[in-house]
Design an enzyme around this catalytic site. Structure first.
Site, mmCIF file in Angstrom:
data_model
loop_
_atom_site.group_PDB
_atom_site.id
_atom_site.type_symbol
_atom_site.label_atom_id
_atom_site.label_comp_id
_atom_site.label_asym_id
_atom_site.label_seq_id
_atom_site.Cartn_x
_atom_site.Cartn_y
_atom_site.Cartn_z
ATOM 1 N N GLU A 79 4.518 8.939 -57.634
ATOM 2 C CA GLU A 79 4.879 10.150 -56.898
ATOM 3 C C GLU A 79 4.442 9.929 -55.453
ATOM 4 O OE1 GLU A 79 6.759 12.355 -58.155
ATOM 5 O OE2 GLU A 79 6.555 11.787 -60.278
ATOM 6 N N GLU A 109 9.144 19.872 -49.659
ATOM 7 C CA GLU A 109 10.141 19.287 -50.571
ATOM 8 C C GLU A 109 9.478 18.414 -51.625
ATOM 9 O OE1 GLU A 109 10.088 19.005 -47.324
ATOM 10 O OE2 GLU A 109 11.898 20.009 -46.543
ATOM 11 N N ASP A 147 5.967 10.631 -66.850
ATOM 12 C CA ASP A 147 7.270 10.016 -66.659
ATOM 13 C C ASP A 147 7.269 8.561 -67.128
ATOM 14 O OD1 ASP A 147 8.112 12.391 -65.664
ATOM 15 O OD2 ASP A 147 8.531 11.702 -63.635
#
Length: 243
Positions: A9, A52, A155
């Protein structure tokens, strides 16, 4: 064979414009099976968190402020990945961020040849279809209920399952299965087990078996252990006559 499934990330999309790693998660596979070993770190990016990016992974600058710098965990990370192939979804994106951090630490970049990109594998297998991680999980009926936001370790766990599906490592090849083999499920993996040509001799005698039956009888009619008891020995005709 050892492989590393990983995900990252970040604060944005481009490490060349100042975006940084904020989380990295890795899953070790040994012979295409998860070994149970993982590597997971949150990383202080030393900068703000754009809205974002926060909307994607939920990691705020405040949360990351007391986390280690990449330089603090780089040796542990490099030791964990070793020289194993690295599996990632859209792997060049993740590799770009990792190599930018390695460069800041004065460590040689990881070569592109180490990356196995599951996005490319999926595009070849499902041309024209959407091949996002969520879509692949849905296609292979992989449970994503825990995935409220993106997270590197979760993930990676999902991607490991997708990767094994894409390379058909979970499927038993029919031409390798002979009459003296059986397929058994071990967790989410199917393995082929060869039957013994001669069964092993029993290691308990009749008295021990009788004592075990007597104990199981005390557990009630619904005891699950009754399903695993061998059938009772047939009573000989002379024994019946004597009774």
């Amino acid at each position: 064979m050892r492989e590393i499934v990983f995900d990252t990330e970040t604060t944005g999309l481009d490490p060349l414009k100042g975006d940084r790693l904020v989380e990295i998660g890795c899953i070790e596979l040994v012979n295409r099976l998860p070994s149970g070993r993982t590597f997971h770190k949150y990383i202080n990016p030393q900068r703000d968190m754009p809205a974002e990016a926060f909307a994607v992974h939920g990691l705020s600058a405040e949360f990351l402020a007391d986390k280690p710098l990449f330089a603090d965990i780089v040796d542990e990370f490099v030791a964990f990945i070793g020289d194993a192939p690295m599996i990632a979804h859209n792997g060049m994106f993740d590799l770009g961020f990792i190599n930018a951090e390695l460069d800041r630490c004065g460590i040689a970049a990881l070569p592109r040849t180490r990356i196995v990109d599951t996005l490319q594998l999926a595009r070849r297998k499902f041309p024209g279809a959407s091949n996002k991680l969520d879509d692949l999980c849905a296609r292979y009926r992989i449970d994503t209920s825990r995935r409220v936001k993106h997270g590197a370790l979760l993930d990676s766990e999902l991607l490991a399952e997708v990767y094994l599906e894409l390379i058909e490592a979970r499927q038993v090849s029919l031409d390798l299965v002979s009459a003296d083999t059986v397929s058994v499920e071990v967790g989410t993996t199917v393995r082929v087990v060869r039957a013994r040509p001669v069964p092993l001799a029993p290691r308990i005698d009749a008295a021990e078996l009788a004592a075990h039956r007597a104990f199981v009888d005390t557990l009630g009619d619904q005891a699950i252990w009754k399903d695993y008891l061998p059938p009772p020995e047939p009573v000989a005709e002379e024994t019946r006559a004597a009774g």
